[in-house]
Scaffold this motif. Structure first.
Motif, PDB file in Angstrom:
ATOM      1  N   THR A  45       0.837  -1.193   0.000  1.00 25.98           N
ATOM      2  CA  THR A  45       0.000   0.000   0.000  1.00 25.98           C
ATOM      3  C   THR A  45       0.872   1.243   0.000  1.00 25.98           C
ATOM      4  N   THR A  46       0.457   2.253  -0.758  1.00 27.29           N
ATOM      5  CA  THR A  46       1.165   3.519  -0.789  1.00 27.29           C
ATOM      6  C   THR A  46       0.155   4.640  -0.973  1.00 27.29           C
ATOM      7  N   HIS A  47       0.612   5.858  -0.908  1.00 24.53           N
ATOM      8  CA  HIS A  47      -0.256   7.019  -1.085  1.00 24.53           C
ATOM      9  C   HIS A  47       0.061   7.678  -2.412  1.00 24.53           C
ATOM     10  N   LEU A  48      -0.998   7.955  -3.188  1.00 25.44           N
ATOM     11  CA  LEU A  48      -0.863   8.617  -4.475  1.00 25.44           C
ATOM     12  C   LEU A  48      -1.860   9.766  -4.544  1.00 25.44           C
ATOM     13  N   PRO A  49      -1.572  10.781  -5.349  1.00 25.94           N
ATOM     14  CA  PRO A  49      -2.542  11.847  -5.538  1.00 25.94           C
ATOM     15  C   PRO A  49      -3.843  11.279  -6.124  1.00 25.94           C
ATOM     16  N   ALA A  50      -4.971  11.844  -5.721  1.00 26.09           N
ATOM     17  CA  ALA A  50      -6.280  11.344  -6.155  1.00 26.09           C
ATOM     18  C   ALA A  50      -6.393  11.302  -7.681  1.00 26.09           C
ATOM     19  N   ALA A  51      -5.864  12.312  -8.347  1.00 21.23           N
ATOM     20  CA  ALA A  51      -5.943  12.345  -9.808  1.00 21.23           C
ATOM     21  C   ALA A  51      -5.168  11.182 -10.432  1.00 21.23           C
ATOM     22  N   MET A  52      -4.059  10.795  -9.818  1.00 24.59           N
ATOM     23  CA  MET A  52      -3.269   9.691 -10.344  1.00 24.59           C
ATOM     24  C   MET A  52      -4.003   8.363 -10.149  1.00 24.59           C
ATOM     25  N   VAL A  53      -4.626   8.195  -9.003  1.00 27.70           N
ATOM     26  CA  VAL A  53      -5.405   6.974  -8.751  1.00 27.70           C
ATOM     27  C   VAL A  53      -6.528   6.868  -9.778  1.00 27.70           C
ATOM     28  N   LYS A  54      -7.194   7.984 -10.036  1.00 26.42           N
ATOM     29  CA  LYS A  54      -8.275   8.008 -11.017  1.00 26.42           C
ATOM     30  C   LYS A  54      -7.757   7.621 -12.403  1.00 26.42           C
ATOM     31  N   GLN A  55      -6.584   8.127 -12.759  1.00 23.46           N
ATOM     32  CA  GLN A  55      -5.990   7.812 -14.057  1.00 23.46           C
ATOM     33  C   GLN A  55      -5.614   6.331 -14.146  1.00 23.46           C
ATOM     34  N   VAL A  56      -5.075   5.771 -13.056  1.00 22.86           N
ATOM     35  CA  VAL A  56      -4.731   4.349 -13.033  1.00 22.86           C
ATOM     36  C   VAL A  56      -5.990   3.508 -13.225  1.00 22.86           C
ATOM     37  N   LYS A  57      -7.045   3.843 -12.500  1.00 20.88           N
ATOM     38  CA  LYS A  57      -8.299   3.085 -12.608  1.00 20.88           C
ATOM     39  C   LYS A  57      -8.909   3.208 -14.004  1.00 20.88           C
ATOM     40  N   ARG A  58      -8.881   4.416 -14.567  1.00 23.66           N
ATOM     41  CA  ARG A  58      -9.429   4.632 -15.908  1.00 23.66           C
ATOM     42  C   ARG A  58      -8.649   3.820 -16.934  1.00 23.66           C
ATOM     43  N   THR A  59      -7.333   3.842 -16.828  1.00 25.86           N
ATOM     44  CA  THR A  59      -6.484   3.078 -17.752  1.00 25.86           C
ATOM     45  C   THR A  59      -6.759   1.589 -17.629  1.00 25.86           C
ATOM     46  N   ALA A  60      -6.931   1.107 -16.407  1.00 22.97           N
ATOM     47  CA  ALA A  60      -7.215  -0.319 -16.185  1.00 22.97           C
ATOM     48  C   ALA A  60      -8.535  -0.719 -16.846  1.00 22.97           C
ATOM     49  N   VAL A  61      -9.541   0.120 -16.701  1.00 23.88           N
ATOM     50  CA  VAL A  61     -10.844  -0.179 -17.314  1.00 23.88           C
ATOM     51  C   VAL A  61     -10.722  -0.186 -18.832  1.00 23.88           C
ATOM     52  N   GLU A  62     -10.036   0.818 -19.381  1.00 23.88           N
ATOM     53  CA  GLU A  62      -9.876   0.905 -20.835  1.00 23.88           C
ATOM     54  C   GLU A  62      -9.128  -0.294 -21.402  1.00 23.88           C
ATOM     55  N   ARG A  63      -8.137  -0.792 -20.671  1.00 19.23           N
ATOM     56  CA  ARG A  63      -7.333  -1.932 -21.134  1.00 19.23           C
ATOM     57  C   ARG A  63      -7.904  -3.276 -20.693  1.00 19.23           C
ATOM     58  N   GLU A  64      -8.962  -3.233 -19.862  1.00 15.20           N
ATOM     59  CA  GLU A  64      -9.591  -4.440 -19.327  1.00 15.20           C
ATOM     60  C   GLU A  64      -8.597  -5.297 -18.543  1.00 15.20           C
ATOM     61  N   VAL A  65      -7.844  -4.617 -17.657  1.00 20.01           N
ATOM     62  CA  VAL A  65      -6.904  -5.290 -16.761  1.00 20.01           C
ATOM     63  C   VAL A  65      -7.142  -4.782 -15.346  1.00 20.01           C
ATOM     64  N   LYS A  66      -6.462  -5.362 -14.383  1.00 17.54           N
ATOM     65  CA  LYS A  66      -6.548  -4.923 -12.989  1.00 17.54           C
ATOM     66  C   LYS A  66      -5.692  -3.679 -12.799  1.00 17.54           C
ATOM     67  N   ASP A  67      -6.081  -2.841 -11.841  1.00 23.14           N
ATOM     68  CA  ASP A  67      -5.329  -1.610 -11.598  1.00 23.14           C
ATOM     69  C   ASP A  67      -3.883  -1.891 -11.194  1.00 23.14           C
TER      70      ASP A  67
END
Length: 70
Positions: free
Chosen positions: A29-51
């Motif tokens: 576990t680590t801390h990331l800026p909220a915008a970065m977490v959102k970008q990671v999640k969005r990318t995961a959904v677009e690529r159909e992979v896990k975050d």
């Protein structure tokens, strides 16, 4: 009473015979800026992979660029 969290580690000893082995993984576990977490999640959904796969790929790329491949 508070129990400290124990790290969740994949245990290869529990695998069935004949199954391919996976690299040892540890929950981290680590801390990331909220915008970065959102970008990671969005990318995961677009690529159909896990975050965590998006983060793993990004870190591998970073370490390769630094010459310290993991």
């Amino acid at each position: 009473m508070h129990k400290p969290a124990s790290p969740q580690v994949h245990n290869p000893a529990t695998q069935l015979a004949g199954e391919p082995t996976k690299p040892l993984t540890v929950k981290y576990t680590t801390h990331l800026p909220a915008a970065m977490v959102k970008q990671v999640k969005r990318t995961a959904v677009e690529r159909e992979v896990k975050d965590y796969q998006v983060v793993t790929e990004a870190l591998r790329h970073y370490f390769a660029q630094q010459g310290t491949a993991a």
